[in-house]
Design a protein around this motif. Structure first.
Motif, PDB file in Angstrom:
ATOM      1  N   SER A   1       0.865  -1.173   0.000  1.00 27.96           N
ATOM      2  CA  SER A   1       0.000   0.000   0.000  1.00 27.96           C
ATOM      3  C   SER A   1       0.904   1.225   0.000  1.00 27.96           C
ATOM      4  O   SER A   1       1.874   1.268   0.751  1.00 27.96           O
ATOM      5  CB  SER A   1      -0.867   0.041   1.256  1.00 27.96           C
ATOM      6  OG  SER A   1      -1.825  -0.980   1.181  1.00 27.96           O
TER       7      SER A   1
ATOM      8  N   ILE B   1      -2.099   7.907  -2.265  1.00 28.23           N
ATOM      9  CA  ILE B   1      -2.468   7.747  -3.675  1.00 28.23           C
ATOM     10  C   ILE B   1      -3.484   6.618  -3.819  1.00 28.23           C
ATOM     11  O   ILE B   1      -3.680   5.820  -2.916  1.00 28.23           O
ATOM     12  CB  ILE B   1      -1.244   7.491  -4.589  1.00 28.23           C
ATOM     13  CG1 ILE B   1      -0.557   6.193  -4.209  1.00 28.23           C
ATOM     14  CG2 ILE B   1      -0.284   8.676  -4.545  1.00 28.23           C
ATOM     15  CD1 ILE B   1       0.530   5.831  -5.194  1.00 28.23           C
ATOM     16  N   GLU B   2      -4.097   6.567  -4.999  1.00 27.84           N
ATOM     17  CA  GLU B   2      -5.183   5.628  -5.235  1.00 27.84           C
ATOM     18  C   GLU B   2      -4.722   4.600  -6.269  1.00 27.84           C
ATOM     19  O   GLU B   2      -4.010   4.922  -7.216  1.00 27.84           O
ATOM     20  CB  GLU B   2      -6.405   6.425  -5.712  1.00 27.84           C
ATOM     21  CG  GLU B   2      -7.716   5.686  -5.699  1.00 27.84           C
ATOM     22  CD  GLU B   2      -7.907   4.865  -6.938  1.00 27.84           C
ATOM     23  OE1 GLU B   2      -8.619   3.864  -6.859  1.00 27.84           O
ATOM     24  OE2 GLU B   2      -7.320   5.203  -7.992  1.00 27.84           O
TER      25      GLU B   2
ATOM     26  N   GLU C   1      -6.171   2.688  -8.717  1.00 29.11           N
ATOM     27  CA  GLU C   1      -6.496   2.618 -10.144  1.00 29.11           C
ATOM     28  C   GLU C   1      -5.618   3.553 -10.961  1.00 29.11           C
ATOM     29  O   GLU C   1      -5.130   3.193 -12.028  1.00 29.11           O
ATOM     30  CB  GLU C   1      -7.975   2.946 -10.401  1.00 29.11           C
ATOM     31  CG  GLU C   1      -8.361   2.591 -11.826  1.00 29.11           C
ATOM     32  CD  GLU C   1      -9.398   3.508 -12.426  1.00 29.11           C
ATOM     33  OE1 GLU C   1     -10.511   3.046 -12.670  1.00 29.11           O
ATOM     34  OE2 GLU C   1      -9.081   4.691 -12.666  1.00 29.11           O
ATOM     35  N   SER C   2      -5.400   4.768 -10.430  1.00 26.47           N
ATOM     36  CA  SER C   2      -4.544   5.685 -11.193  1.00 26.47           C
ATOM     37  C   SER C   2      -3.123   5.133 -11.277  1.00 26.47           C
ATOM     38  O   SER C   2      -2.448   5.273 -12.298  1.00 26.47           O
ATOM     39  CB  SER C   2      -4.583   7.097 -10.621  1.00 26.47           C
ATOM     40  OG  SER C   2      -4.524   7.085  -9.233  1.00 26.47           O
TER      41      SER C   2
ATOM     42  N   ILE D   1      -3.154   2.522 -14.080  1.00 24.10           N
ATOM     43  CA  ILE D   1      -3.188   3.093 -15.443  1.00 24.10           C
ATOM     44  C   ILE D   1      -1.815   3.648 -15.804  1.00 24.10           C
ATOM     45  O   ILE D   1      -1.325   3.456 -16.917  1.00 24.10           O
ATOM     46  CB  ILE D   1      -4.269   4.184 -15.562  1.00 24.10           C
ATOM     47  CG1 ILE D   1      -5.656   3.611 -15.228  1.00 24.10           C
ATOM     48  CG2 ILE D   1      -4.298   4.764 -16.976  1.00 24.10           C
ATOM     49  CD1 ILE D   1      -6.759   4.668 -15.222  1.00 24.10           C
ATOM     50  N   MET D   2      -1.195   4.321 -14.839  1.00 25.27           N
ATOM     51  CA  MET D   2       0.149   4.870 -15.073  1.00 25.27           C
ATOM     52  C   MET D   2       1.145   3.739 -15.386  1.00 25.27           C
ATOM     53  O   MET D   2       1.975   3.869 -16.275  1.00 25.27           O
ATOM     54  CB  MET D   2       0.637   5.627 -13.835  1.00 25.27           C
ATOM     55  CG  MET D   2      -0.118   6.913 -13.563  1.00 25.27           C
ATOM     56  SD  MET D   2       0.385   8.208 -14.706  1.00 25.27           S
ATOM     57  CE  MET D   2      -0.429   9.628 -13.990  1.00 25.27           C
TER      58      MET D   2
ATOM     59  N   MET E   1       0.656   2.387 -18.838  1.00 26.98           N
ATOM     60  CA  MET E   1       1.230   3.247 -19.882  1.00 26.98           C
ATOM     61  C   MET E   1       2.722   2.977 -20.064  1.00 26.98           C
ATOM     62  O   MET E   1       3.287   3.281 -21.096  1.00 26.98           O
ATOM     63  CB  MET E   1       0.968   4.713 -19.567  1.00 26.98           C
ATOM     64  CG  MET E   1      -0.489   5.056 -19.868  1.00 26.98           C
ATOM     65  SD  MET E   1      -1.133   6.636 -19.300  1.00 26.98           S
ATOM     66  CE  MET E   1       0.109   7.320 -18.322  1.00 26.98           C
TER      67      MET E   1
ATOM     68  N   CYS F   1     -12.024   1.151  -7.095  1.00 29.32           N
ATOM     69  CA  CYS F   1     -12.240   1.537  -8.482  1.00 29.32           C
ATOM     70  C   CYS F   1     -11.953   0.404  -9.446  1.00 29.32           C
ATOM     71  O   CYS F   1     -12.393   0.427 -10.577  1.00 29.32           O
ATOM     72  CB  CYS F   1     -11.377   2.735  -8.837  1.00 29.32           C
ATOM     73  SG  CYS F   1     -12.118   4.238  -8.236  1.00 29.32           S
TER      74      CYS F   1
ATOM     75  N   HIS G   1      -7.146   1.685  -0.489  1.00 27.35           N
ATOM     76  CA  HIS G   1      -7.358   2.172  -1.860  1.00 27.35           C
ATOM     77  C   HIS G   1      -6.047   2.311  -2.620  1.00 27.35           C
ATOM     78  O   HIS G   1      -6.029   2.281  -3.838  1.00 27.35           O
ATOM     79  CB  HIS G   1      -8.044   3.541  -1.837  1.00 27.35           C
ATOM     80  CG  HIS G   1      -9.513   3.479  -1.581  1.00 27.35           C
ATOM     81  ND1 HIS G   1     -10.380   2.845  -2.432  1.00 27.35           N
ATOM     82  CD2 HIS G   1     -10.261   3.970  -0.578  1.00 27.35           C
ATOM     83  CE1 HIS G   1     -11.617   2.960  -1.952  1.00 27.35           C
ATOM     84  NE2 HIS G   1     -11.571   3.626  -0.820  1.00 27.35           N
TER      85      HIS G   1
ATOM     86  N   LEU H   1       2.061  10.944  -8.529  1.00 27.53           N
ATOM     87  CA  LEU H   1       0.684  10.911  -8.026  1.00 27.53           C
ATOM     88  C   LEU H   1       0.596  11.600  -6.667  1.00 27.53           C
ATOM     89  O   LEU H   1      -0.399  12.253  -6.365  1.00 27.53           O
ATOM     90  CB  LEU H   1       0.165   9.470  -7.940  1.00 27.53           C
ATOM     91  CG  LEU H   1      -0.122   8.795  -9.288  1.00 27.53           C
ATOM     92  CD1 LEU H   1      -0.434   7.327  -9.104  1.00 27.53           C
ATOM     93  CD2 LEU H   1      -1.280   9.489 -10.015  1.00 27.53           C
TER      94      LEU H   1
ATOM     95  N   ASN I   1       2.434  14.095  -5.754  1.00 19.17           N
ATOM     96  CA  ASN I   1       2.506  15.540  -6.007  1.00 19.17           C
ATOM     97  C   ASN I   1       1.140  16.086  -6.403  1.00 19.17           C
ATOM     98  O   ASN I   1       0.893  17.284  -6.295  1.00 19.17           O
ATOM     99  CB  ASN I   1       3.529  15.840  -7.105  1.00 19.17           C
ATOM    100  CG  ASN I   1       4.940  15.587  -6.621  1.00 19.17           C
ATOM    101  OD1 ASN I   1       5.188  15.515  -5.413  1.00 19.17           O
ATOM    102  ND2 ASN I   1       5.867  15.433  -7.550  1.00 19.17           N
ATOM    103  N   MET I   2       0.282  15.210  -6.883  1.00 17.65           N
ATOM    104  CA  MET I   2      -1.052  15.619  -7.324  1.00 17.65           C
ATOM    105  C   MET I   2      -2.087  15.422  -6.212  1.00 17.65           C
ATOM    106  O   MET I   2      -3.253  15.747  -6.377  1.00 17.65           O
ATOM    107  CB  MET I   2      -1.420  14.722  -8.517  1.00 17.65           C
ATOM    108  CG  MET I   2      -2.282  15.391  -9.562  1.00 17.65           C
ATOM    109  SD  MET I   2      -2.958  14.137 -10.661  1.00 17.65           S
ATOM    110  CE  MET I   2      -1.567  13.803 -11.706  1.00 17.65           C
ATOM    111  N   SER I   3      -1.657  14.834  -5.082  1.00 15.10           N
ATOM    112  CA  SER I   3      -2.623  14.410  -4.060  1.00 15.10           C
ATOM    113  C   SER I   3      -2.820  15.435  -2.944  1.00 15.10           C
ATOM    114  O   SER I   3      -1.852  15.856  -2.309  1.00 15.10           O
ATOM    115  CB  SER I   3      -2.153  13.087  -3.444  1.00 15.10           C
ATOM    116  OG  SER I   3      -2.869  12.820  -2.261  1.00 15.10           O
TER     117      SER I   3
END
Lengths: 147, 395
Positions: B300, B304-305, B307-308, B311-312, B315, B326, B348, B378, B380-382
């Motif tokens: 864990s 951060i979550e 699913e994102s 996806i990252m 990619m 999710c 999560h 992620l 940094n975006m949270s």
């Protein structure tokens, strides 16, 4: 499962960050459910949204809807920003899977929460704006657990 | 195409070329129905018997104790529902755990609607069932204990032999879902006192759509699919001959190099765990460090979550899985992560990576490098990370 636009906004999110001394800040969502969005607004004296930034904890759709919502309100006046609904965010992203529709609702709520904060700070009323109900600072804050 | 690194072997595996090779003639050449009289078809009886023998041998079981099914979920459903029916006169109580696969948990929920009472045992912070709690849960009318051999999400291996002993000391049947363990861990149904065991083909480089239920001789269990005399009249339906040949070939293959393969996987797994713990802050290894499937890594990452994160990773060509809500289509994170005591928001942000025989150290290192960068991006975006840093700053 996501449209190209959703993937684009997730991979290259617009307006990520913070605004120091923002005119209004709104945080909505709940870490327990897996999404939290925070929107910062910089609003000038003519009530135009000069700048907007966001931070989001959540899935790909949560990030993409936050990013799109900031794009849709940037440069708008506050009444126009009020008109940015979750439907508008979804349409701009060419749709979301049904299980992710709540993310677009959260984006709308985050904008409203930031506008509410702005209105409170400036002692003004914005037509059609109600007190946000899911601001995490009023409800369950993420539990702190160290390890 | 960009490189692809497959780290989701607990979800499914590549069917081994030699397994496909073994199966192919049974589609095009020896396609006869084993129940037919004429020699060309009836000779398929032999390959069915050989396949059964092959699998039985790996478990210390007898040939006639292996019943082929359409997979692990069917085997779990069958074991639970048919036991509840056959032993209904003896009792109506089943004991299981909170971290079972949904094939067991949802079947228990179904049985509860039909008058069966179910006790769901807690697990400790590493996901291990408490044996004292198990003993305390046993009642006069307990007919079955069903505890998984190893967990699919966090890889924790249960004290199966001890559970089997407790079950038999009380005259209770013991079923184990060994879908993740079969082919990865040595299993002996006699030393572990297992009465029923579910397994699946596609987790061990075999085909999908085939599995089996081991049923110890003497266990009264009723047929689950009606309509024919196949599988000793207990599971009707024309045998999936290519699938059965495939699962037997896969099991043989998995057993042949088990020690060597799993030693290698354990080394890679621990290398990966070590690097993540040293290089990515605010993470937590989920599951037991030692009593763990050789190929399972589950972490864990706070703030951060999942699913994102997936996806990252996708990619970058990395295939993994998560216990995030999710990814399951519900709002709740994984029941396993909640059962080991993780707060929902941390559950999560979980990531499961399961290695395979083909996984290399170079791949593992590449994944950790990529993961470090993605987790930081992620975060940094949270907003949770922002709050955390601010709080730290104030202190």
């Amino acid at each position: 499962m996501y449209t190209e636009k959703v993937m684009d906004h997730f991979q290259n999110p617009r307006n990520v960050g913070e605004i120091e001394n923002a005119s209004g800040v709104g945080t909505v969502g709940n870490a327990k459910c897996g999404d939290i969005m925070r929107i910062y607004l910089d609003i000038d004296e003519n009530q135009i949204i000069r700048d907007v930034k966001f931070k989001t904890f959540g899935c790909g759709a949560a990030v993409a809807t936050s990013s799109m919502a900031t794009e849709l309100v940037k440069g708008k006046n506050i009444q126009e920003a009020m008109a940015v609904t979750n439907r508008a965010v979804m349409e701009a992203l060419d749709g979301l899977p049904p299980v992710k529709v709540h993310c677009s609702l959260l984006a709308e709520e985050a904008i409203h929460a930031a506008l509410w904060d702005y209105a409170q700070k400036h002692g003004i009323q914005i037509e059609g704006l109600e007190k946000p109900k899911s601001d995490i600072h009023e409800g369950e804050e993420a539990e702190e657990e160290d390890y | 195409m960009e490189r692809q690194i497959y780290l989701d072997h607990a979800a499914t595996t590549r069917t081994a070329p030699e397994v496909v090779e073994a199966m192919l003639p049974y589609f095009t050449e020896y396609y006869g129905n084993p129940s037919s009289v004429y020699g060309f078809a009836a000779s398929n009886q032999t390959v069915l018997a050989d396949s059964r023998e092959q699998i039985a041998g790996l478990l210390g079981a007898k040939r006639e104790e292996i019943y082929f099914t359409a997979g692990g979920s069917e085997a779990d459903n069958w074991a639970l529902i048919a036991t509840a029916e056959a032993y209904g006169k003896k009792g109506k109580h089943i004991i299981t755990s909170k971290i079972e696969h949904h094939a067991v948990l949802h079947t228990c929920a179904y049985l509860e609607k039909h008058g069966i009472e179910v006790t769901y045992l807690d697990v400790d912070e590493n996901g291990i069932v408490d044996l004292e709690q198990l003993k305390a849960a046993i009642r006069e009318d307990t007919i079955l204990i069903s505890i998984m051999f190893a967990n699919n999400e966090i890889g924790t291996i249960q004290p199966i032999a001890e559970i089997g002993q407790i079950a038999h000391a009380h005259g209770i049947l013991f079923h184990t879902d060994a879908v993740q363990a079969f082919g990865q861990l040595p299993i002996d149904v006699n030393t572990c006192q297992i009465d029923m065991l579910s397994a699946s083909g596609h987790k061990l480089n075999g085909p999908k759509g085939i599995g089996f239920l081991y049923i110890r001789k003497g266990v009264k269990i009723r047929s689950f699919i009606h309509g024919g005399a196949q599988e000793r009249k207990r599971r009707a339906g024309t045998e999936n001959v290519p699938g059965i040949v495939g699962i037997a070939a896969a099991a043989k293959r998995a057993a042949a190099d088990m020690q060597e393969r799993t030693d290698r996987e354990i080394r890679l797994r621990d290398h990966m765990i070590g690097r993540i713990e040293r290089e990515i802050p605010y993470c937590r290894l989920n599951g037991d460090r030692k009593k763990r499937l050789p190929n399972n890594v589950n972490f864990s990452f706070r703030f951060i979550e999942g699913e994102s994160l997936l996806i990252m990773l996708d990619m970058k060509g990395i295939c993994a899985s998560s216990g995030s809500a999710c990814t399951s289509g519900s709002l709740d994170p994984s029941h396993v992560l909640l059962a080991i005591g993780l707060p929902a928001e941390i559950a999560h942000g979980s990531l499961r990576m399961t290695l395979g025989a083909e996984t290399t150290e170079e791949e593992v290192d590449y994944v950790v490098d990529v993961l470090k960068e993605i987790v930081q991006n992620l975060r940094n975006m949270s907003p949770l990370y922002e709050d955390f840093l601010q709080k730290q700053h104030q202190e």
